[in-house]
Each structure stands twice: as structure tokens, then as C-alpha cells.
Enzyme design. Structure first.
Site, PDB file in Angstrom:
ATOM      1  N   GLU A 115      -4.534   2.481  -0.759  1.00  0.00           N
ATOM      2  CA  GLU A 115      -5.340   2.914   0.378  1.00  0.00           C
ATOM      3  C   GLU A 115      -6.799   2.549   0.153  1.00  0.00           C
ATOM      4  O   GLU A 115      -7.368   2.900  -0.881  1.00  0.00           O
ATOM      5  CB  GLU A 115      -5.196   4.434   0.559  1.00  0.00           C
ATOM      6  CG  GLU A 115      -3.768   4.846   0.894  1.00  0.00           C
ATOM      7  CD  GLU A 115      -3.489   6.340   0.683  1.00  0.00           C
ATOM      8  OE1 GLU A 115      -4.429   7.085   0.368  1.00  0.00           O
ATOM      9  OE2 GLU A 115      -2.322   6.740   0.811  1.00  0.00           O
TER      10      GLU A 115
ATOM     11  N   LEU B 136      -1.568   5.055   5.208  1.00  0.00           N
ATOM     12  CA  LEU B 136      -1.916   6.238   4.418  1.00  0.00           C
ATOM     13  C   LEU B 136      -0.651   7.030   4.075  1.00  0.00           C
ATOM     14  O   LEU B 136      -0.309   7.993   4.762  1.00  0.00           O
ATOM     15  CB  LEU B 136      -2.884   7.089   5.250  1.00  0.00           C
ATOM     16  CG  LEU B 136      -3.848   8.018   4.519  1.00  0.00           C
ATOM     17  CD1 LEU B 136      -4.755   8.721   5.508  1.00  0.00           C
ATOM     18  CD2 LEU B 136      -3.217   8.971   3.570  1.00  0.00           C
TER      19      LEU B 136
ATOM     20  N   GLU C 123       1.495   7.906   0.385  1.00  0.00           N
ATOM     21  CA  GLU C 123       1.738   7.628  -1.029  1.00  0.00           C
ATOM     22  C   GLU C 123       3.224   7.428  -1.326  1.00  0.00           C
ATOM     23  O   GLU C 123       3.587   6.646  -2.218  1.00  0.00           O
ATOM     24  CB  GLU C 123       1.186   8.763  -1.896  1.00  0.00           C
ATOM     25  CG  GLU C 123      -0.330   8.800  -1.960  1.00  0.00           C
ATOM     26  CD  GLU C 123      -0.992   9.323  -0.697  1.00  0.00           C
ATOM     27  OE1 GLU C 123      -0.269   9.871   0.153  1.00  0.00           O
ATOM     28  OE2 GLU C 123      -2.218   9.178  -0.554  1.00  0.00           O
TER      29      GLU C 123
ATOM     30  N   GLN D 247      -5.018   7.167  -4.640  1.00  0.00           N
ATOM     31  CA  GLN D 247      -6.466   7.365  -4.534  1.00  0.00           C
ATOM     32  C   GLN D 247      -6.994   8.482  -5.438  1.00  0.00           C
ATOM     33  O   GLN D 247      -8.055   8.348  -6.039  1.00  0.00           O
ATOM     34  CB  GLN D 247      -6.836   7.619  -3.081  1.00  0.00           C
ATOM     35  CG  GLN D 247      -8.228   7.179  -2.731  1.00  0.00           C
ATOM     36  CD  GLN D 247      -8.433   7.077  -1.221  1.00  0.00           C
ATOM     37  OE1 GLN D 247      -8.513   8.083  -0.527  1.00  0.00           O
ATOM     38  NE2 GLN D 247      -8.515   5.871  -0.715  1.00  0.00           N
ATOM     39  N   PHE D 248      -6.217   9.568  -5.541  1.00  0.00           N
ATOM     40  CA  PHE D 248      -6.541  10.638  -6.484  1.00  0.00           C
ATOM     41  C   PHE D 248      -5.224  11.202  -6.998  1.00  0.00           C
ATOM     42  O   PHE D 248      -4.226  11.197  -6.286  1.00  0.00           O
ATOM     43  CB  PHE D 248      -7.374  11.743  -5.808  1.00  0.00           C
ATOM     44  CG  PHE D 248      -8.794  11.345  -5.529  1.00  0.00           C
ATOM     45  CD1 PHE D 248      -9.780  11.505  -6.502  1.00  0.00           C
ATOM     46  CD2 PHE D 248      -9.144  10.771  -4.322  1.00  0.00           C
ATOM     47  CE1 PHE D 248     -11.089  11.112  -6.254  1.00  0.00           C
ATOM     48  CE2 PHE D 248     -10.451  10.371  -4.071  1.00  0.00           C
ATOM     49  CZ  PHE D 248     -11.428  10.546  -5.037  1.00  0.00           C
TER      50      PHE D 248
ATOM     51  N   PRO E 231       3.637  12.971  -3.321  1.00  0.00           N
ATOM     52  CA  PRO E 231       4.608  12.342  -2.413  1.00  0.00           C
ATOM     53  C   PRO E 231       5.217  11.056  -2.995  1.00  0.00           C
ATOM     54  O   PRO E 231       6.247  10.602  -2.507  1.00  0.00           O
ATOM     55  CB  PRO E 231       3.778  12.022  -1.160  1.00  0.00           C
ATOM     56  CG  PRO E 231       2.580  12.910  -1.239  1.00  0.00           C
ATOM     57  CD  PRO E 231       2.306  13.074  -2.713  1.00  0.00           C
TER      58      PRO E 231
ATOM     59  N   HIS F  66      -8.738  16.605  -6.008  1.00  0.00           N
ATOM     60  CA  HIS F  66      -9.303  15.338  -6.478  1.00  0.00           C
ATOM     61  C   HIS F  66      -9.540  15.348  -7.990  1.00  0.00           C
ATOM     62  O   HIS F  66     -10.183  14.446  -8.511  1.00  0.00           O
ATOM     63  CB  HIS F  66     -10.635  15.064  -5.779  1.00  0.00           C
ATOM     64  CG  HIS F  66     -10.508  14.685  -4.335  1.00  0.00           C
ATOM     65  ND1 HIS F  66     -10.066  15.552  -3.374  1.00  0.00           N
ATOM     66  CD2 HIS F  66     -10.754  13.508  -3.683  1.00  0.00           C
ATOM     67  CE1 HIS F  66     -10.063  14.939  -2.189  1.00  0.00           C
ATOM     68  NE2 HIS F  66     -10.472  13.704  -2.351  1.00  0.00           N
TER      69      HIS F  66
HETATM   70  C1  LIG Z   1      -2.226  12.567   0.654  1.00  0.00           C
HETATM   71  C2  LIG Z   1      -3.617  12.066   0.683  1.00  0.00           C
HETATM   72  N1  LIG Z   1      -3.844  10.782   0.402  1.00  0.00           N
HETATM   73  C3  LIG Z   1      -5.107  10.290   0.391  1.00  0.00           C
HETATM   74  C4  LIG Z   1      -6.165  11.095   0.677  1.00  0.00           C
HETATM   75  C5  LIG Z   1      -7.588  10.539   0.636  1.00  0.00           C
HETATM   76  N2  LIG Z   1      -8.122  10.507   1.986  1.00  0.00           N
HETATM   77  C6  LIG Z   1      -8.898  11.502   2.449  1.00  0.00           C
HETATM   78  S1  LIG Z   1      -9.263  11.289   4.053  1.00  0.00           S
HETATM   79  C7  LIG Z   1      -8.425   9.838   4.146  1.00  0.00           C
HETATM   80  C8  LIG Z   1      -8.368   9.110   5.439  1.00  0.00           C
HETATM   81  C9  LIG Z   1      -7.930   9.986   6.569  1.00  0.00           C
HETATM   82  O1  LIG Z   1      -7.982   9.304   7.781  1.00  0.00           O
HETATM   83  P1  LIG Z   1      -7.581   9.991   9.130  1.00  0.00           P
HETATM   84  O2  LIG Z   1      -6.254  10.651   8.969  1.00  0.00           O
HETATM   85  O3  LIG Z   1      -7.709   8.991  10.207  1.00  0.00           O
HETATM   86  O4  LIG Z   1      -8.610  11.174   9.311  1.00  0.00           O
HETATM   87  P2  LIG Z   1     -10.202  11.062   9.513  1.00  0.00           P
HETATM   88  O5  LIG Z   1     -10.819  11.106   8.154  1.00  0.00           O
HETATM   89  O6  LIG Z   1     -10.491   9.812  10.255  1.00  0.00           O
HETATM   90  O7  LIG Z   1     -10.582  12.280  10.298  1.00  0.00           O
HETATM   91  C10 LIG Z   1      -7.859   9.533   2.910  1.00  0.00           C
HETATM   92  C11 LIG Z   1      -7.092   8.319   2.634  1.00  0.00           C
HETATM   93  C12 LIG Z   1      -5.877  12.443   0.945  1.00  0.00           C
HETATM   94  N3  LIG Z   1      -6.844  13.313   1.195  1.00  0.00           N
HETATM   95  N4  LIG Z   1      -4.602  12.892   0.953  1.00  0.00           N
END
Ligand SMILES: Cc1ncc(C[n+]2csc(CCOP(=O)(O)OP(=O)(O)O)c2C)c(N)n1
Ligand SMILES: Cc1ncc(C[n+]2csc(CCOP(=O)(O)OP(=O)(O)O)c2C)c(N)n1
Ligand SMILES: [Mg+2]
Ligand SMILES: [Mg+2]
Lengths: 325, 359, 325, 359
Positions: C29, C58, C60, C82-83, C89, C129
Site C-alpha cells: 500500500e 487497501l 492486507e 504498512q504497520f 488480516p 502502529h
Molecule cells: C488495515 C489497515 N491497513 C492500512 C492502514 C494504513 N492506512 C491508514 S488510512 C489509509 C488509507 C485510507 O483511505 P480511505 O479508506 O480512502 O480513507 P481516507 O483516509 O481517504 O478517509 C491507510 C492505508 C490502516 N490504518 N489499516
């Protein structure tokens, strides 16, 4: 007093909990009309209806997640994972939400969920049906992990788990589901949480184990007794938290410790027990600790399971080894 | 081949980018007080966002996820919900949360890395922020299942981002909700980006409203910068849910006018032109113009509102900065209702060595 | 010889692997244009194209699963989670498929996948994180688990991981990503797998640790040296398999063992090390083993992380404790 | 509200329950040899199933998942695929696997709990049986990604059951495949049941073909007992995939005429009437009638085929029962290409204590 198998003891406890408390809800795959693939929920949907004993869609992650949501509303969710190898998709919800909801909200939202699942092999089942993954759960703070070794303990511990206001992982030794019957008084009495049980007192070696291996360990203790070796046998029962005091006390007495578990050796729960003894009772030890465990291989398909699952002979030899060391 | 099933996705817009009505207005649009309340909340969110970013930049707050650009969607969802409903947010939907009673102080406390921020004095049954993307959606389905079992006329609302819709958990939750006709609405906030990944790379789906079709759940898209459209669509979806007709997927098309979080630098991946264009469609001015056209709003009200917001925010920052310190027992206090005895020993160790760890 | 941070060392290794072997593919990601949230893949998509350095949706679980599919075709997949808190998952694919594909197909299909992920806390990040979940991976046979402690080790171990034909979990200490620079020769040389490293020789106490805690442990060793206590410091480096021989040898020499890890204590990897010593080197021990670890609480939000993450002072005190015991 | 997206699901049937053509027949339907090959494979599967169940009942095989009722779907998918394509099966699609070269002996060896059964001599790149429901679908997407990266004109095919579609992994895989237009076909075998859970309880979706719509992937439903329809629909989907147009979800509507596995007792949960009715639609007789109408088949061919199948099956059982014994090293041999040194010690322990464990 009904004479029941372990799985029947679970059924009794579930029925009792459903009857006693309208907030208790059972969810899982095939637990309804079918009564669960091991029949743990047999007859319960007929008795309590299709919402209180609910077949879910086929998705373990969902089971974990919906349980969190339902529990946040004060329902007491008892979820069945059909086999422990299918636990993985639910781990995110278990570790990231169940175990943390109380803490992160400072007690505002809680998670009174019991996750029931078969544990261990030995029933000639296909791949992924024989796993022993207790350590994946035990390592997570915020969870309790239980593993009964008899019908009566299954009954009493499951009631305790359901009544506890926090998440409890309840591992049911598959091999014991129908192995033997025991008189179980269906009196609604729960067993205490967080306690190991000394099943047999002895002087020479402490044998600590849990779940299905309790039976092989008791047989090993019998064999050893024939050779005048007296074993104290401890059923760990609570895999998290571990009742180290009971173990330490026993090792203080015997000076020798053998830990027996079906799960793989590396980073298995036996390590935690051995490590705690090495920290807190080093000077009590008259011999090196021995762990008798599954191998560090993937759980083989069932044709090889008798070679993977450890044997009475291995336990006997390990105990003798501590007497030489 | 014969056709055995057909589906359509509708789009709702009631306000154009200049704030002119362009559809049949719902009653609340003609209610000056209702409109003022919503607009005021949008402005509060915008100003709070600026403050929070500023606090972070000056070392007085941790990483923060801004909401600038999303205010219409967030506030409209809050306004459409009832107090007894339950919200399962992600992490940036402050507009909905504040509407429901979460305080600015709590929000700051959360982003300061302090669990006490999630102990809302306000909506006691609402879920806290949910960081593992997607995992909040089955919670909402579970909450809705509890409502259904208890025959309570309540609804659950789960937020999810455009990126979040790629998580299987979201589909699992929709499927359960569909199969049981649960009273839940899934709000997909399509803000164009999931950190650096644009929508077109995230999925081949033409809309996010259609995300439920595979699981038999209808969807509707709306202009997420149009507070009238979002509230209207949400009210309809909630009404449907409450009356036992089941879940809906609502897509609100908006734009993330900020970086993803204060730890992100969107200029690395996002074309400036796209951002500039998005500012032309932003929700605050549009709502204000609409209200001005109707005589609901004027310059002096605006000035008073802004002063009031600033005061609220200052008070919140003050409350946040002066909250009681937490000691190391904080880590142990709420792990269990009945903590295992052994934890006591570790609690003592923690007291002894508090605040000495690496960072 | 470039002077680089740990995350730059990773970037160098990835670039080298991509350049050397057309079968190497990076997925994850935000790893593309954005270069990863920690910039580990900065510039690589520009250089190698959007298919070889691929932003995934997005999810995992998908990352794990698509990696298995791609690897079955002989691609060498380097996936970024990512973390570490978002690893859950993906665990189903890691445990049920990556770790088993070679075994279940008797070598017909293999799984040359590297799963890279940040490890540990200390960077003031939001919830989920800052996790240290190595034991969840280490308990699974069929996987290797690595954790570098410096830019040079990150570079060399990552190359070794990518070149290994089996799945390797690669845990990157988040706190070290930018902590310090080191000269790293970008010569494409891999470090050996399965080996712990003695970072400092000493006589009185053995300190075993890994990842970010290596630095605090070395600082503790410095402090102890001021008090004339000589520590042998071992960077475990390979968290599975564990190089027990190196530890046993050291304990044979010092007679005292302190294990330091950031992860929670209960069923943490430190238990495996202590247990093995209690089994194989009991008579070498002059004092009880001590584990200095995270508490058995959930990783707190960051305001409390300095109180959760163990300190130099705790390590120093633990070492002294073994000298009294 | 304006409509911004529309979707339709088509249904393909070419053969009615009596084996009469009821649509435009594809060329292979007029090819006697092609039809005979497919029918023969269906019969082999049916007879093999009976044998395997019998072996299990008499203690000579472990739990076995029967395929009776699914033969048309399984064989048609096999026939539509090319040898260089890759199959990601679940656990009962023997018709496809045998078509592709997996041997009956391998199948029995697998269900005897012996990993050597998954070391197919035949399609070396095909995936083995996949027990964790749903987890095979991202594998197929990954395989297809490899094909795309290498510009190989190959396709991946993933099977999944009606129950399996509830797993998030399936949606994640479809979404990836859609976003990258990967050469993969997802075949949903809707056999009415997921162990004891009927389709109506599994999902609100009217069809499983629509499962991809939320992720922008088209779907088509066909009569899964109609070998012509399944093959036609699969050929079209594979052609689409191979030519770069992306993935398809194919739903084959069939019925599980057996228990879920030999460990299951379907009479506990499934109405007998439903089962009886399903037997009226079963695929073998229908195909045979079609062939007889065209003069492709007669009684003597049938007798010869059955004799041949029985001989093949007997030979396979013999091969299976006489396969070399595995020793305990089996558990260690293929864990790693380069096994860690410490495993050696455990291998010795295993040799010493082999076959003594509880069961
Ligand atoms: C399971 C998981 N994977 C990765 C992340 C890292 N992460 C945080 S926000 C994000 C993007 C989210 O995008 P979106 O769903 O469009 O929401 P937005 O931030 O645009 O409101 C990611 C990859 C996470 N928080 N949880
Ligand atoms: C992840 C997972 N959960 C549960 C199971 C147990 N299980 C095996 S088959 C099955 C039902 C599958 O139904 P469906 O997908 O419709 O396939 P079918 O058996 O009908 O072919 C279940 C629940 C499993 N194998 N994997
Ligand atoms: Mg977004
Ligand atoms: Mg089915």
C-alpha cells in the site's frame, strides 16, 4: 446426574447459559439446525430460536467483528469457530478489537465474547482441522484463554467464560469431544477462572499439560508409577493467564519439570512456563526442564498425525530424563 | 442469454457548486434554524481542523487526520441520525461525532495518544475511532443485529473510505446486513484518495454506491459536498433501515482537501490542479451561499459564528492541555474487569520505571 | 560507500534486488509514487515501473494471498505491510499458505515471498502502529523471521531474505528507520540467515535482544561497564529459527542471561530463549534468567509509550539482579 | 434522482432437463468426440465418487468430499480451460482436475491424509486443494498478475462455493482482478448449500453472478447441470480474460446431491423433497440424452465406458493402496529448501517415536 461426553458437557453449559440469561447469543457456522459439526449446539436452535442460536455466513472475520458489535450492546456472544485452523481471519477482530475495546474506551464499551473452537488433532481430519494455536491468543493481553480437559471442567469453565465480562477464548480438545463420559451435575456452577488444577499429587516430577494431552500425561504418570516414579500432574486449564504459582509450588516440591503440549515447540506456551521457572524457581530445579511438544513442522496431513502428536512413551522418557539429569 | 437481474445506481444532488438549489428540496432545507445549525457545525469543524494541524505542527499534538473538505458529508450524516443510533466511525468524521456530542477536548486527547479521549462523555454507545481500516463495518452490522434482536427502532451507521472498500471485512459486513435486513447504513466517503492511491487504482467499480450489489444491498451516490443531498439520502436510508427494509450503501463523493494526515505530504503524489479544482467545489461556501439566498445568513451572523467557534476551540484546547496527567497504572486499569493477579507485579514495575523508555 | 539510515539501507537492497533479478516484484500500500509511508521504496516505481513496484488495493489479506499466487509462478514477491498492527488480516495467508505451500505440495509449488513490515513503537504513532508481534510469526514452522538492528544489517539481511527460496518475514524496527546513519557498501552481498550476532563480547552477563532494543541494550552495557560489569551483547537477528547455539555458548561463558524485548512478556519470544537455556544449559546458570519485556497490556496509545517501552535503566537493573542472584 | 450506473446479469442455458437443446449451440456441441470425452469424464467422476465414499465407509479412506451432481460444471470448466492455464480449486472439483491430468490415485492419496497426493504429476502449476474457504481466490488473482506481468496468454481459474462467497478474501481478489483487468475467471459453484446453510441464509444476493458488480467485474449465471452452457460461458469468459478484457464471475447453478462430506449427514438439515427434485435435474442423464438424440451415444458405448471407468478406478485404488509408506522424515523433508540446522534434532526424535502418538 447425567453421564456426558465433553461435547455434551458443552451443550449443557450452552443450554444453561441461554436459559439463564436472555442476553446470551450463539453465533457460528452450521450451529443452527445442524447443531454444529461436532454437535456442540445440537438442539439449541430448536429450543431458543434462530436469532439466539444463529447460523452466520461463512466468514470467520465477520464472526469476530459482529461479535464485537453485538457485545458492545451488552449481548453476551458465544461464537463458534468451526476448526482452529480457520481462526486466522478472526484474529484481527480478536486482537485489535476484542482484546482492546475495554482498555481503549476506559471501560465504556466492553466485549463479553466467548470464542469457542476445537483444538488439536488426532481425529483423522483434513488439513487445517487439527491446529494447536493457543500461543497466538495467549500472547495478546486483554484475552483469557481456557482449555478444559474433561466433561465436567468443560461445563464449569464454559459457564465461567460466558459469565465473565471480558473476552475469553475457549479451546475445546477435539480428541476428547467424545472420548469418555463423566457425571456432570447440570447445576449452573461455574469453575474459577485463572487457576491450574493439580490432578494428581506426586513427589518426583511435575508434569504440566493441558487439553487432550492431559489424558496421555495421566497415562504416562501411571506407567511411571509402575516404575516407582511419582508424578504430580497439573492441568494448566487457564492458558492465559497462566497460574504460575501452582506450577512453582509443585516444582518447589518435586524439583523436576516436564511440560507437555501438542503445539509446535518453538515459541509454544511451554516456553513461557519453562522460562518462568528459570526465572523464579531456578534454585528449586534438580534437573533441566524438558518440553515434550509437537515438532516445528506444519501439522501434517492426518496419515502422519500419530507421528506428530506426542506419545505416552515420549512423556515417560522425558520424565525419566529429568531423573537422570 | 436472458437477463435475470438488473440493478441501477442513482445520484442525488440538490445544491450546485454555487449553492443554487437544483432539485426538490427536503423540508429541513427551508428550516432556517436547521440549516444554521448544520452550517455552524461545518464551520466549527473547519476551524478546529486548522487549529489541530497547527497544534501538531508546533509539537503540541500527535499525528492528526484532518477533515477539511468533508464537512458537508460528516455534518449531514450527524444531522440525519438520531441520538439513540450508534456510529462506527473511522478516524476523520469529526463533524458527525461532534454533532452527536463528542467534545473537541476528547478529539484532541485522542490524537495526543491518550485513551481517555475515546471515553466519550457524550454518545456512550458510539464506537471510538477505528484505525484498522474496514474492521469497523462488521461492528456496525453486529450493533444492528443487537437492535434487531431486541426490536429496538435504532440504526447503526458505519463510515468507510474509498480505500477501505477494498477490505474484505466491508463486504462481509454488507453481506450479513443484507441477509438479515439489518438496520445499518454504510457510508462510503469517497474523497478521491486512500493516502496516495487514487480511486481509479483502488477499484474498477464505477461508483462506490454499487459496492453492495454483489451482496444484494442497494446503493445510492450523492454529492458529498452538498449537505442537502447527503442529509436527504441518509434520512431515506435510515428510514428504510428503521422500518425493517434493510441496509443501504450510501456513497458521498467529496474530496480530501488536506494531506492524508499531518504525517503525510500529498504534494508528493497528488496533482496540484486536481486540488485547486476541488476547492471550487468545497462545501462550506456553497452552503453559506444557499443560506444567504434564502435570507438565513449574513455577514454579521458569520462573524459571530466564527468568534464563537474560536472561543469554543480555545476552551477545548485549554481543557485538553490541562487535563490531569495519567500515571502508569493507566496501562493496567481497564484491561479487564477482573484483572488476573499476576498483572499486579507488572503494575509495580511500571510504576518504578515509568516514562524512561526509548522514543 | 554511502552513509545511510536503516530505511535507506532497505531502499538500497530493494533497488539492488529489482535491478539484479527481473522476477523480483514489490507490492504494498502506497509503495509506488509515494514511496511508502516510511519512504522505504522511494524512487523505485519511477525506476522500475508500476508493475514491478505495485500499489495494491487497501487489503492486507489480499497482499498475502496475491503474493502466494505470484510466487507460485516463480516471482519473488517483496510485500510491504504498512504497520505491524495491520498484519492480522494477512496471517491466514501467511500461516495457512505461505508457510505450507512447499510442504503440502512436496516442493512442487514454493513461496519465495518476503513480507516486510515496521516493528515496534516509539515514534508517537496512533493506535495499532507500534506492535511487536514477532511471536505470532515465529511460532509457525515454514517461515523465517528476521529483524535487523542497523542499516548494514538491514541491507544484507534483506538481500538474503529476497534470495531465499522460502517465505521470510522481515521486521523493520520503526524506531531505527532514521535514528542513525552507517556506511553501507552497496555491493549486493547478503548476510547469512539463521545466525545471531555477538555485537560485544563480555564476561559477566549475556544480554540477548533484537531490533530497536539492541541500541538501548548496548547503552545499558555501556553503563554497566562503568560499574565494571562486562556484558556480552547478542543481537538475535534471526527470530526464527533462533540461533540457540550462540546464546548457549555465551551463557556457558557468562553464566547469566538477561533477555530484552519490546513485545509483551507473556508467551513472548524471550520465553523460548529462556526455556531453551533452562533445558540445555541449566547447570551453566549462575543466576536466574531475567526477561526485561513489554508489559502484558495492550500497547498503549503513544502518550504512554515511554512507560511501556522498556528502558536502559530496567536493563541495567536486570543485569545487576543476575549478579546478585 | 438520476441514474448513473446500470448492471444486468444474464443467464445461459442450452440444454433443458430432458437433454433437448434450447439455445444456439456452440460448435463443440456438434463434435461427437468432444461430447463423448466430456460425458465419459462425467461418468468417471460419478463412479469414482461412489468408490471413494465406499472406501471411506469401510475405513480405507479419510473424510472425503463427494462431487456427485457437480460433474457438468467441473468437466465443462476443465474442457474450456487450456493446459497452460492454472486452476485454483477448492476441494471437490475432481472433474476439472482429472481433465487437467490429476490422477485418481493422487486424489485418493490426498484424502488419505497424505501430502504426496498434492504433488500432481500432471498440471504442475495448478494449486492443490484449498481447505480454508475463500483463500484460494487471491491466489488465482496473483497467478493472473504473474501472467499479466510476463505477458503470457494464460488464465487463472478459481473455484468457490456459494458459501465461500461470504468470505471477504473473495471480494478482495475480485477487486484486484477488476482494477488490473487480470486474466482470471472466478467460478462460483452454487450447489444450494454450504454444509447446512442454504443459499437464502448465506446472502441476500439474488444471484452469485452479481458478486463482482460491486468491484466492477461482470458476471453471468448458467445452468450448472448443463454442460454445454457451462462450457460456453467459460469459454467466453476465458476468451475475454485472455484478450485483456479482464475477469468475469461465472455462476454455475447446480446441486450437491451428496452429503457435504462423508463426515456430514445432510438428512439432518436438508428436506428430502428438495434432494429428490434435484435428482430430476442431474447432469449425467441429461448429457447422455442429448448425445443419444444426436446419435453420438448408445447403450453399448455406455457399457464399454462404464467397464473402462471401473477398471481405471480399480487400478487407481490399487496404486493408492500400494503406494510406498512414508516415514517420519516426511514431516521435515519439504518444510524448507534450506532447513535450519536445529530441525535435524527433532527429525531424530520423530524417527524414534514415530506412530506412537494419540489418535
Ligand atoms: C488495515 C489497515 N491497513 C492500512 C492502514 C494504513 N492506512 C491508514 S488510512 C489509509 C488509507 C485510507 O483511505 P480511505 O479508506 O480512502 O480513507 P481516507 O483516509 O481517504 O478517509 C491507510 C492505508 C490502516 N490504518 N489499516
Ligand atoms: C475458512 C473456513 N471456514 C470454515 C470451513 C469449514 N467448511 C468446510 S466446507 C464449508 C462449507 C462450504 O460451502 P460452499 O462454499 O458452498 O462449498 P461446497 O461445500 O458447497 O462445495 C465449511 C463451512 C473451512 N473449510 N474454511
Ligand atoms: Mg479516501
Ligand atoms: Mg455450496
Amino acid at each position: 446426574m447425567p453421564r456426558v461426553t465433553l461435547v455434551e458437557g458443552i451443550n449443557l453449559a450452552l443450554a444453561r447459559a441461554l436459559a439463564d440469561d436472555p442476553d446470551v447469543v450463539l453465533i457460528g457456522e452450521d450451529i443452527g439446525v445442524n447443531g454444529g459439526v461436532f454437535r456442540a449446539t445440537a438442539g439449541l436452535q430448536q429450543r431458543f430460536g434462530a436469532l439466539r442460536v444463529q447460523d452466520t455466513p461463512l466468514a470467520e472475520g465477520l464472526i469476530g467483528g459482529m461479535a464485537v458489535g453485538m457485545a458492545s450492546q451488552g449481548l453476551k456472544v458465544v461464537a463458534e469457530i468451526q476448526f482452529m485452523g480457520f481462526l486466522y481471519p478472526a484474529l484481527d477482530q480478536i486482537a485489535n478489537h476484542m482484546a482492546r475495546m475495554r482498555n481503549r474506551t476506559r471501560g465504556r464499551l466492553t466485549c463479553p465474547v466467548v470464542m469457542r473452537m476445537p483444538h488439536g488433532g488426532g481425529i483423522h481430519a483434513p488439513e487445517h482441522h487439527s491446529e494447536s494455536l493457543e500461543v497466538l491468543l495467549a500472547h495478546h493481553a486483554g484475552l483469557r484463554v481456557l482449555c478444559p480437559s474433561s466433561p465436567a471442567r468443560a461445563y464449569g469453565l464454559l459457564l465461567a467464560a460466558i459469565r465473565d465480562p471480558d473476552p475469553v477464548m475457549f479451546l475445546e480438545p477435539t480428541r476428547l469431544y467424545r472420548l469418555a463420559k463423566q457425571d456432570v451435575l447440570d447445576d449452573g456452577r461455574a469453575l474459577p477462572l485463572d487457576e491450574a488444577v493439580v490432578l494428581r499429587e506426586g513427589d518426583d516430577v511435575t508434569l504440566v499439560t493441558w487439553g487432550a494431552m492431559v489424558h496421555d500425561t495421566l497415562r504416562a504418570a501411571d506407567e511411571l508409577m509402575n516404575e516407582k516414579i511419582s508424578c504430580e500432574v497439573i492441568d494448566l486449564s487457564s492458558l492465559s493467564p497462566i497460574d504460575h504459582d501452582t506450577i512453582l509450588e509443585s516444582v518447589g516440591h518435586t524439583g523436576r519439570l516436564v511440560i507437555v503440549h501438542e503445539a509446535a515447540r518453538n515459541a509454544g506456551l511451554g516456553a513461557e512456563i519453562a522460562a518462568t521457572v528459570a526465572e523464579k524457581a531456578l534454585y528449586d530445579l534438580l534437573a533441566p526442564v524438558v518440553r515434550v511438544t509437537g515438532y516445528d513442522t506444519v501439522m501434517p496431513y492426518f496419515a502422519m498425525e500419530r507421528s506428530y502428536i506426542l506419545s505416552v512413551a515420549r512423556i515417560v522418557d522425558a520424565a525419566k530424563q529429568t531423573l537422570q539429569g | 442469454m436472458k437477463t435475470i437481474a438488473q440493478f441501477a445506481i442513482g445520484y442525488e444532488q440538490l445544491l450546485d457548486a454555487e449553492g443554487r438549489a437544483c432539485g426538490d428540496l427536503p423540508p429541513f432545507a427551508n428550516d432556517a434554524d436547521a440549516m444554521r445549525r448544520m452550517y455552524s457545525m461545518m464551520v466549527l469543524c473547519r476551524l478546529f481542523d486548522t487549529k489541530a494541524i497547527n497544534l501538531q505542527r508546533t509539537g503540541r499534538l500527535g499525528t492528526y487526520a484532518p477533515c477539511t473538505g468533508h464537512e458537508a458529508t460528516h455534518v449531514a450524516v450527524g444531522a440525519a441520525m438520531r441520538p439513540e443510533d450508534v456510529l462506527c466511525p473511522v478516524y476523520r468524521e469529526y463533524g458527525t461525532q461532534i454533532w452527536r456530542g463528542v467534545t473537541l477536548t476528547e478529539i484532541l486527547t485522542y490524537w495526543a495518544g491518550d485513551e481517555r479521549g475515546t471515553d466519550f462523555a457524550g454518545p456512550r454507545e458510539d464506537f471510538p475511532w477505528c484505525v484498522p481500516i474496514g474492521s469497523q463495518t462488521p461492528h456496525a452490522a453486529g450493533v444492528a443485529m443487537a437492535f434487531k434482536m431486541r426490536r429496538q427502532p435504532r440504526c447503526a451507521v458505519a463510515y468507510i473510505g474509498d480505500g477501505g472498500t477494498s477490505q474484505g471485512a466491508f463486504h462481509e459486513a454488507i453481506n450479513l446486513a443484507g441477509a438479515h435486513r439489518l438496520p445499518v447504513v454504510f457510508v462510503v466517503v469517497n474523497n478521491g484518495w486512500a493516502i496516495s492511491v487514487p480511486v481509479a487504482q483502488q477499484t474498477a467499480a464505477q461508483t462506490f454506491a454499487q459496492k453492495g450489489l454483489g451482496n444484494g444491498v442497494p446503493g445510492v451516490q450523492c454529492d458529498g459536498n452538498d449537505i442537502l443531498a447527503v442529509r436527504k439520502v441518509m434520512e431515506d436510508a435510515l428510514e428504510r433501515a428503521r422500518s425493517g427494509e434493510g441496509p443501504t450503501v450510501v456513497e458521498a463523493v467529496t474530496y480530501r482537501l488536506s494531506d492524508h494526515t499531518t504525517a503525510d505530504d500529498a504534494s508528493r503524489y497528488r496533482p496540484q490542479g486536481e486540488l485547486d479544482a476541488a476547492w471550487q467545489r468545497e462545501p462550506l461556501l456553497r452552503t453559506r451561499r444557499f443560506m444567504e439566498q434564502r435570507g438565513f445568513w449574513d455577514e454579521s451572523r458569520e462573524a459571530a459564528l466564527r468568534a464563537d467557534c474560536v472561543a469554543q476551540i480555545e476552551a477545548a484546547v485549554h481543557g485538553y492541555q490541562n487535563r490531569p496527567a495519567a500515571d502508569t497504572d493507566h496501562m493496567f486499569d481497564h484491561l479487564f474487569a477482573h484483572p488476573p493477579a499476576a498483572l499486579g507485579e507488572q503494575m509495580l514495575t511500571a510504576r518504578q520505571y515509568g516514562k524512561t523508555g526509548s522514543h
